[in-house]
Design a protein around this motif. Structure first.
Motif, PDB file in Angstrom:
ATOM      1  N   CYS A  61      41.181  58.352  34.263  1.00 36.20           N
ATOM      2  CA  CYS A  61      41.853  57.307  35.029  1.00 36.20           C
ATOM      3  C   CYS A  61      41.955  56.052  34.152  1.00 36.20           C
ATOM      4  O   CYS A  61      41.081  55.784  33.327  1.00 36.20           O
ATOM      5  CB  CYS A  61      41.040  57.003  36.285  1.00 36.20           C
ATOM      6  N   GLY A  62      43.000  55.285  34.358  1.00 40.26           N
ATOM      7  CA  GLY A  62      43.157  54.023  33.641  1.00 40.26           C
ATOM      8  C   GLY A  62      42.052  53.029  33.940  1.00 40.26           C
ATOM      9  O   GLY A  62      41.841  52.073  33.197  1.00 40.26           O
ATOM     10  N   PHE A  63      41.306  53.258  35.042  1.00 33.80           N
ATOM     11  CA  PHE A  63      40.191  52.373  35.400  1.00 33.80           C
ATOM     12  C   PHE A  63      38.861  52.826  34.795  1.00 33.80           C
ATOM     13  O   PHE A  63      37.833  52.186  35.011  1.00 33.80           O
ATOM     14  CB  PHE A  63      40.050  52.273  36.927  1.00 33.80           C
ATOM     15  N   ALA A  64      38.863  53.928  34.015  1.00 29.66           N
ATOM     16  CA  ALA A  64      37.620  54.448  33.429  1.00 29.66           C
ATOM     17  C   ALA A  64      36.843  53.407  32.605  1.00 29.66           C
ATOM     18  O   ALA A  64      35.615  53.456  32.594  1.00 29.66           O
ATOM     19  CB  ALA A  64      37.895  55.700  32.602  1.00 29.66           C
ATOM     20  N   PRO A  65      37.506  52.429  31.952  1.00 28.49           N
ATOM     21  CA  PRO A  65      36.717  51.409  31.248  1.00 28.49           C
ATOM     22  C   PRO A  65      35.759  50.632  32.178  1.00 28.49           C
ATOM     23  O   PRO A  65      34.840  49.977  31.698  1.00 28.49           O
ATOM     24  CB  PRO A  65      37.781  50.495  30.636  1.00 28.49           C
ATOM     25  N   GLN A  66      35.958  50.739  33.493  1.00 28.49           N
ATOM     26  CA  GLN A  66      35.019  50.089  34.424  1.00 28.49           C
ATOM     27  C   GLN A  66      33.622  50.705  34.329  1.00 28.49           C
ATOM     28  O   GLN A  66      32.650  50.091  34.793  1.00 28.49           O
ATOM     29  CB  GLN A  66      35.537  50.156  35.859  1.00 28.49           C
ATOM     30  N   PHE A  67      33.489  51.902  33.731  1.00 27.82           N
ATOM     31  CA  PHE A  67      32.153  52.462  33.506  1.00 27.82           C
ATOM     32  C   PHE A  67      31.283  51.445  32.775  1.00 27.82           C
ATOM     33  O   PHE A  67      30.102  51.288  33.089  1.00 27.82           O
ATOM     34  CB  PHE A  67      32.219  53.756  32.672  1.00 27.82           C
ATOM     35  N   LYS A  68      31.847  50.741  31.778  1.00 32.61           N
ATOM     36  CA  LYS A  68      31.080  49.739  31.017  1.00 32.61           C
ATOM     37  C   LYS A  68      30.589  48.619  31.931  1.00 32.61           C
ATOM     38  O   LYS A  68      29.438  48.197  31.853  1.00 32.61           O
ATOM     39  CB  LYS A  68      31.932  49.146  29.896  1.00 32.61           C
ATOM     40  N   GLY A  69      31.468  48.133  32.800  1.00 32.79           N
ATOM     41  CA  GLY A  69      31.088  47.075  33.731  1.00 32.79           C
ATOM     42  C   GLY A  69      30.071  47.534  34.752  1.00 32.79           C
ATOM     43  O   GLY A  69      29.165  46.777  35.122  1.00 32.79           O
TER      44      GLY A  69
END
Length: 183
Positions: A61-69
């Motif tokens: 998903c394009g929101f996968a970078p939210q894993f870092k947050g």
């Protein structure tokens, strides 16, 4: 005579188990398989009385970078009791069918240390129990990375769309409210 004394501890343990089940919020009843592990997570045993952030995730998903947050949020508040539960799902067609690939994205690419489960259904009649209760208390996830903040009693106090990043002030405020809640 000796047999009766042996039965007393067994009865006490049985009653303690019943009391624990009665204390377990409906949200946390049941278990989920841990991502790329042979063990299952007894949700009540592991999370009862703790403030939670529950999020349905998807590796592609394009929101996968939210894993870092989400990991930063977990690191910031875990010593105060916060637990984060990531539940991968292919309900929106953006999760791998291979658990090893999902684990690589979470653990290797994003350094996730919070609890992750094997992929689950999070919407509709086939949704896992956790997400059925989350939907009853608020709403079903509308997309990947839909976030629920749950108080220590197992009640949703806020939910946030995929667009809400884990460092959003309103989201942080809800997490701090959950941390302040009484069990």
């Amino acid at each position: 005579m000796q047999m009766r004394w042996l039965a007393v501890p067994a009865l006490l343990m049985a009653f303690a188990g019943l009391a624990q089940a009665a204390d377990c919020p409906e949200l946390l009843q049941g278990s989920l398989p841990k991502l790329r592990a042979k063990e299952s997570i007894d949700l009540c045993q592991r999370f009862a009385g703790k403030p939670l952030v529950v999020v349905n995730t998807a590796s592609f998903c394009g929101f996968a970078p939210q894993f870092k947050g989400l990991e930063a949020l977990y690191q910031r508040y875990k010593d105060q009791g916060l637990e984060v539960i990531g539940v991968p799902s292919n309900d929106f067609k953006q999760e791998s069918k291979d658990g090893a690939e999902t684990a690589k994205v979470c653990y290797v690419n994003y350094g996730v240390t919070f609890t992750m489960t094997e992929p689950q259904k999070v919407r509709g009649d086939d949704a896992t129990h956790l997400f059925k209760i989350l939907a009853e208390q608020s709403s079903a996830p509308k997309w990947n990375f839909y976030k629920y903040v749950v108080d220590r009693k197992g009640k949703v106090i806020a939910n946030f769309s995929s667009l809400t990043k884990p460092d959003n002030p309103e989201f942080i405020e809800a997490v701090e409210k959950a941390l302040a809640s009484k069990p």
